[in-house]
Design a protein around this motif. Structure first.
Motif, PDB file in Angstrom:
ATOM      1  N   ILE A  68       0.873  -1.168   0.000  1.00 35.44           N
ATOM      2  CA  ILE A  68       0.000   0.000   0.000  1.00 35.44           C
ATOM      3  C   ILE A  68       0.913   1.222   0.000  1.00 35.44           C
ATOM      4  O   ILE A  68       1.684   1.429   0.933  1.00 35.44           O
ATOM      5  CB  ILE A  68      -0.939  -0.012   1.220  1.00 35.44           C
ATOM      6  N   ASP A  69       0.847   2.004  -1.078  1.00 40.63           N
ATOM      7  CA  ASP A  69       1.767   3.123  -1.271  1.00 40.63           C
ATOM      8  C   ASP A  69       1.239   4.454  -0.746  1.00 40.63           C
ATOM      9  O   ASP A  69       2.014   5.377  -0.514  1.00 40.63           O
ATOM     10  CB  ASP A  69       2.105   3.267  -2.758  1.00 40.63           C
ATOM     11  N   LYS A  70      -0.064   4.592  -0.594  1.00 45.73           N
ATOM     12  CA  LYS A  70      -0.671   5.836  -0.118  1.00 45.73           C
ATOM     13  C   LYS A  70      -1.520   5.533   1.111  1.00 45.73           C
ATOM     14  O   LYS A  70      -1.907   4.405   1.354  1.00 45.73           O
ATOM     15  CB  LYS A  70      -1.550   6.483  -1.199  1.00 45.73           C
ATOM     16  N   LYS A  71      -1.814   6.591   1.883  1.00 40.76           N
ATOM     17  CA  LYS A  71      -2.680   6.437   3.050  1.00 40.76           C
ATOM     18  C   LYS A  71      -3.774   7.500   2.968  1.00 40.76           C
ATOM     19  O   LYS A  71      -3.693   8.432   2.161  1.00 40.76           O
ATOM     20  CB  LYS A  71      -1.886   6.558   4.345  1.00 40.76           C
ATOM     21  N   ALA A  72      -4.791   7.337   3.798  1.00 42.36           N
ATOM     22  CA  ALA A  72      -5.894   8.302   3.821  1.00 42.36           C
ATOM     23  C   ALA A  72      -5.330   9.695   4.082  1.00 42.36           C
ATOM     24  O   ALA A  72      -4.471   9.883   4.944  1.00 42.36           O
ATOM     25  CB  ALA A  72      -6.904   7.913   4.893  1.00 42.36           C
ATOM     26  N   GLY A  73      -5.793  10.652   3.294  1.00 42.18           N
ATOM     27  CA  GLY A  73      -5.337  12.031   3.424  1.00 42.18           C
ATOM     28  C   GLY A  73      -4.267  12.427   2.426  1.00 42.18           C
ATOM     29  O   GLY A  73      -3.996  13.611   2.239  1.00 42.18           O
ATOM     30  N   ASP A  74      -3.634  11.449   1.776  1.00 46.70           N
ATOM     31  CA  ASP A  74      -2.594  11.746   0.786  1.00 46.70           C
ATOM     32  C   ASP A  74      -3.214  12.314  -0.494  1.00 46.70           C
ATOM     33  O   ASP A  74      -4.211  11.795  -0.997  1.00 46.70           O
ATOM     34  CB  ASP A  74      -1.794  10.492   0.428  1.00 46.70           C
ATOM     35  N   ALA A  75      -2.614  13.368  -1.023  1.00 46.29           N
ATOM     36  CA  ALA A  75      -3.026  13.921  -2.308  1.00 46.29           C
ATOM     37  C   ALA A  75      -2.398  13.087  -3.417  1.00 46.29           C
ATOM     38  O   ALA A  75      -1.240  12.676  -3.310  1.00 46.29           O
ATOM     39  CB  ALA A  75      -2.583  15.369  -2.431  1.00 46.29           C
ATOM     40  N   VAL A  76      -3.177  12.785  -4.467  1.00 46.48           N
ATOM     41  CA  VAL A  76      -2.676  12.001  -5.595  1.00 46.48           C
ATOM     42  C   VAL A  76      -3.072  12.669  -6.898  1.00 46.48           C
ATOM     43  O   VAL A  76      -4.065  13.390  -6.978  1.00 46.48           O
ATOM     44  CB  VAL A  76      -3.215  10.551  -5.564  1.00 46.48           C
ATOM     45  N   LYS A  77      -2.263  12.433  -7.904  1.00 48.69           N
ATOM     46  CA  LYS A  77      -2.550  12.889  -9.267  1.00 48.69           C
ATOM     47  C   LYS A  77      -3.025  11.681 -10.062  1.00 48.69           C
ATOM     48  O   LYS A  77      -2.709  10.532  -9.726  1.00 48.69           O
ATOM     49  CB  LYS A  77      -1.282  13.450  -9.934  1.00 48.69           C
ATOM     50  N   LYS A  78      -3.757  11.919 -11.127  1.00 46.92           N
ATOM     51  CA  LYS A  78      -4.213  10.844 -12.004  1.00 46.92           C
ATOM     52  C   LYS A  78      -3.006  10.015 -12.439  1.00 46.92           C
ATOM     53  O   LYS A  78      -2.006  10.563 -12.896  1.00 46.92           O
ATOM     54  CB  LYS A  78      -4.918  11.421 -13.228  1.00 46.92           C
ATOM     55  N   GLY A  79      -3.091   8.695 -12.241  1.00 46.58           N
ATOM     56  CA  GLY A  79      -2.008   7.799 -12.633  1.00 46.58           C
ATOM     57  C   GLY A  79      -1.037   7.465 -11.519  1.00 46.58           C
ATOM     58  O   GLY A  79      -0.203   6.572 -11.684  1.00 46.58           O
TER      59      GLY A  79
END
Length: 124
Positions: A68-79
């Motif tokens: 799992i590379d991201k957690k709740a609250g992390d901002a992500v870009k498409k892709g």
């Protein structure tokens, strides 16, 4: 005659293989835009009340959560990779479908998931 459902790069195909007299098979494939199957309760926990986002990230194929590379609250870009599934012994990144913020992660590392299982949610 045997029918199979195969997912390739997120596209679902229904494939029918018909055996002829010589023992060779003649495949027939057509892309299908079918609704994803409903995950079994053991495959993914129910979204947490209030923490779930409006954008669902679902498994494209059955496998095991590798990381799992991201957690709740992390901002992500498409892709951007949110998590990685191990599908048929290959690491398959599961990416954000659009820009936004991860609202919840619904699985844990090592968990087995079915195709269509809810993996995470996002808000834009």
């Amino acid at each position: 005659m045997k029918s199979y459902t195969i997912t390739v790069n997120g596209n679902v195909y229904d494939v029918t293989v018909e055996e002829n007299g010589a023992g060779a098979a003649a495949p027939s494939a057509a892309p299908v835009r079918a609704a994803a199957p409903t995950p079994t309760p053991a495959a993914a926990p129910a979204p947490a009340a209030g923490g779930a986002g409006s954008i669902k990230i679902e498994a494209g194929a059955a496998g095991k959560v590798f990381s799992i590379d991201k957690k709740a609250g992390d901002a992500v870009k498409k892709g951007d990779t949110v998590l990685v599934l191990e599908v048929m012994k290959m690491e398959t990144p599961v990416v954000a479908p659009e820009d936004g913020t991860v609202a919840s992660i619904e699985v844990s590392a090592g968990q087995a998931v079915e195709a269509g299982a809810l993996l995470a949610t996002m808000n834009n």
